[in-house]
Write a protein that holds these residues in place. Sequence first.
Motif, PDB file in Angstrom:
ATOM      1  N   ASP A   1      41.654  51.059 -53.084  1.00 17.46           N
ATOM      2  CA  ASP A   1      41.196  49.839 -52.412  1.00 17.46           C
ATOM      3  C   ASP A   1      42.315  49.133 -51.652  1.00 17.46           C
ATOM      4  O   ASP A   1      42.082  48.570 -50.585  1.00 17.46           O
ATOM      5  CB  ASP A   1      40.573  48.870 -53.423  1.00 17.46           C
ATOM      6  CG  ASP A   1      39.206  49.343 -53.898  1.00 17.46           C
ATOM      7  OD1 ASP A   1      38.602  50.238 -53.251  1.00 17.46           O
ATOM      8  OD2 ASP A   1      38.731  48.822 -54.930  1.00 17.46           O
ATOM      9  N   ASN A   2      43.540  49.177 -52.192  1.00 14.48           N
ATOM     10  CA  ASN A   2      44.638  48.483 -51.523  1.00 14.48           C
ATOM     11  C   ASN A   2      45.077  49.173 -50.226  1.00 14.48           C
ATOM     12  O   ASN A   2      45.886  48.628 -49.490  1.00 14.48           O
ATOM     13  CB  ASN A   2      45.832  48.286 -52.463  1.00 14.48           C
ATOM     14  CG  ASN A   2      46.446  49.587 -52.917  1.00 14.48           C
ATOM     15  OD1 ASN A   2      45.741  50.569 -53.174  1.00 14.48           O
ATOM     16  ND2 ASN A   2      47.752  49.606 -53.041  1.00 14.48           N
ATOM     17  N   HIS A   3      44.540  50.346 -49.923  1.00 17.39           N
ATOM     18  CA  HIS A   3      44.846  51.037 -48.662  1.00 17.39           C
ATOM     19  C   HIS A   3      43.845  50.713 -47.557  1.00 17.39           C
ATOM     20  O   HIS A   3      44.074  51.061 -46.395  1.00 17.39           O
ATOM     21  CB  HIS A   3      44.828  52.563 -48.865  1.00 17.39           C
ATOM     22  CG  HIS A   3      45.850  53.063 -49.812  1.00 17.39           C
ATOM     23  ND1 HIS A   3      45.545  53.907 -50.840  1.00 17.39           N
ATOM     24  CD2 HIS A   3      47.186  52.842 -49.886  1.00 17.39           C
ATOM     25  CE1 HIS A   3      46.633  54.197 -51.517  1.00 17.39           C
ATOM     26  NE2 HIS A   3      47.645  53.554 -50.970  1.00 17.39           N
ATOM     27  N   LEU A   4      42.720  50.088 -47.898  1.00 20.12           N
ATOM     28  CA  LEU A   4      41.624  49.950 -46.940  1.00 20.12           C
ATOM     29  C   LEU A   4      41.984  49.126 -45.713  1.00 20.12           C
ATOM     30  O   LEU A   4      41.600  49.480 -44.594  1.00 20.12           O
ATOM     31  CB  LEU A   4      40.371  49.403 -47.630  1.00 20.12           C
ATOM     32  CG  LEU A   4      39.796  50.319 -48.716  1.00 20.12           C
ATOM     33  CD1 LEU A   4      38.571  49.673 -49.360  1.00 20.12           C
ATOM     34  CD2 LEU A   4      39.466  51.709 -48.174  1.00 20.12           C
ATOM     35  N   SER A   5      42.735  48.055 -45.873  1.00 19.88           N
ATOM     36  CA  SER A   5      43.087  47.251 -44.692  1.00 19.88           C
ATOM     37  C   SER A   5      44.039  48.024 -43.779  1.00 19.88           C
ATOM     38  O   SER A   5      43.922  47.949 -42.550  1.00 19.88           O
ATOM     39  CB  SER A   5      43.679  45.896 -45.082  1.00 19.88           C
ATOM     40  OG  SER A   5      44.889  46.060 -45.777  1.00 19.88           O
ATOM     41  N   MET A   6      44.958  48.784 -44.360  1.00 20.05           N
ATOM     42  CA  MET A   6      45.855  49.615 -43.544  1.00 20.05           C
ATOM     43  C   MET A   6      45.043  50.689 -42.812  1.00 20.05           C
ATOM     44  O   MET A   6      45.253  50.924 -41.619  1.00 20.05           O
ATOM     45  CB  MET A   6      46.924  50.259 -44.425  1.00 20.05           C
ATOM     46  CG  MET A   6      47.900  51.143 -43.669  1.00 20.05           C
ATOM     47  SD  MET A   6      49.258  51.758 -44.715  1.00 20.05           S
ATOM     48  CE  MET A   6      48.373  52.613 -46.019  1.00 20.05           C
ATOM     49  N   LEU A   7      44.116  51.332 -43.513  1.00 16.36           N
ATOM     50  CA  LEU A   7      43.268  52.339 -42.880  1.00 16.36           C
ATOM     51  C   LEU A   7      42.450  51.742 -41.737  1.00 16.36           C
ATOM     52  O   LEU A   7      42.341  52.342 -40.669  1.00 16.36           O
ATOM     53  CB  LEU A   7      42.325  52.983 -43.905  1.00 16.36           C
ATOM     54  CG  LEU A   7      42.908  54.116 -44.734  1.00 16.36           C
ATOM     55  CD1 LEU A   7      41.968  54.471 -45.888  1.00 16.36           C
ATOM     56  CD2 LEU A   7      43.178  55.334 -43.876  1.00 16.36           C
ATOM     57  N   ARG A   8      41.879  50.556 -41.954  1.00 11.84           N
ATOM     58  CA  ARG A   8      41.099  49.899 -40.888  1.00 11.84           C
ATOM     59  C   ARG A   8      41.986  49.666 -39.663  1.00 11.84           C
ATOM     60  O   ARG A   8      41.569  49.902 -38.534  1.00 11.84           O
ATOM     61  CB  ARG A   8      40.498  48.591 -41.373  1.00 11.84           C
ATOM     62  CG  ARG A   8      39.754  47.856 -40.228  1.00 11.84           C
ATOM     63  CD  ARG A   8      39.065  46.579 -40.660  1.00 11.84           C
ATOM     64  NE  ARG A   8      37.770  46.941 -41.201  1.00 11.84           N
ATOM     65  CZ  ARG A   8      37.406  46.781 -42.472  1.00 11.84           C
ATOM     66  NH1 ARG A   8      38.232  46.253 -43.337  1.00 11.84           N
ATOM     67  NH2 ARG A   8      36.209  47.122 -42.867  1.00 11.84           N
ATOM     68  N   GLY A   9      43.213  49.221 -39.905  1.00 16.19           N
ATOM     69  CA  GLY A   9      44.131  49.011 -38.787  1.00 16.19           C
ATOM     70  C   GLY A   9      44.415  50.299 -38.033  1.00 16.19           C
ATOM     71  O   GLY A   9      44.390  50.329 -36.803  1.00 16.19           O
ATOM     72  N   TRP A  10      44.681  51.360 -38.772  1.00 13.78           N
ATOM     73  CA  TRP A  10      44.946  52.646 -38.115  1.00 13.78           C
ATOM     74  C   TRP A  10      43.718  53.163 -37.377  1.00 13.78           C
ATOM     75  O   TRP A  10      43.826  53.660 -36.263  1.00 13.78           O
ATOM     76  CB  TRP A  10      45.377  53.682 -39.145  1.00 13.78           C
ATOM     77  CG  TRP A  10      46.747  53.489 -39.714  1.00 13.78           C
ATOM     78  CD1 TRP A  10      47.759  52.702 -39.234  1.00 13.78           C
ATOM     79  CD2 TRP A  10      47.267  54.128 -40.883  1.00 13.78           C
ATOM     80  NE1 TRP A  10      48.867  52.809 -40.036  1.00 13.78           N
ATOM     81  CE2 TRP A  10      48.594  53.675 -41.056  1.00 13.78           C
ATOM     82  CE3 TRP A  10      46.736  55.026 -41.799  1.00 13.78           C
ATOM     83  CZ2 TRP A  10      49.402  54.111 -42.098  1.00 13.78           C
ATOM     84  CZ3 TRP A  10      47.548  55.446 -42.844  1.00 13.78           C
ATOM     85  CH2 TRP A  10      48.860  55.002 -42.992  1.00 13.78           C
ATOM     86  N   LEU A  11      42.551  53.047 -38.004  1.00 15.86           N
ATOM     87  CA  LEU A  11      41.320  53.524 -37.357  1.00 15.86           C
ATOM     88  C   LEU A  11      41.004  52.738 -36.094  1.00 15.86           C
ATOM     89  O   LEU A  11      40.284  53.227 -35.211  1.00 15.86           O
ATOM     90  CB  LEU A  11      40.146  53.446 -38.341  1.00 15.86           C
ATOM     91  CG  LEU A  11      40.144  54.499 -39.444  1.00 15.86           C
ATOM     92  CD1 LEU A  11      39.246  54.062 -40.603  1.00 15.86           C
ATOM     93  CD2 LEU A  11      39.721  55.863 -38.906  1.00 15.86           C
TER      94      LEU A  11
END
Length: 172
Positions: free
Chosen positions: A15-25
């Motif tokens: 869950d703590n990776h989701l904001s980073m993933l959203r940014g990359w996506l």
Amino acid sequence: MRTDGVDVSFLSVADNHLSMLRGWLSEPHVRQWWGDPDKELESIRDGCASGEVEGFIFHVDGKPAGYIQSWTPSQYDEPWAKDLPSDTPGVDIFVGPPEMTGKGIAALALKAFAGRLFENGAARIVIDPDAGNRRAVRAYSKAGFVPFGEWIDESGRTLLMELTRTEFERNS
């Protein structure tokens, strides 16, 4: 895992990776090939939660560098996958930070990830880039993948590439 003198590591998506993933996506170089960031993030989250996908944030020399996942193409409605053995994993990958693109990072991460999949018993790995994504095709080729076919449908032309354990071991 060291690959070509570089340390590549993998952390299961949490869950703590989701904001980073959203940014990359949301980055143009990722969005061009992956599509709507919100839909893709939901797909990654749901796929990882259900076990349909094994998703990882990969790090290069300790820095978060991108996302990589394995999945089983024969479990989906992918017409190009109908003849694949049921235990053949597919892989998807992107480098997240724009400043890390074009530096060979995807090929390094893919080599390290392929090593993990082969250690876990895979005999062959497939990847299915859009044929127009020349950057991805080059990176996959550098990692040892070779074309074995293509699929053309209403969404475009997909290049089918593979890496066998034998070929991986020969070049490692």
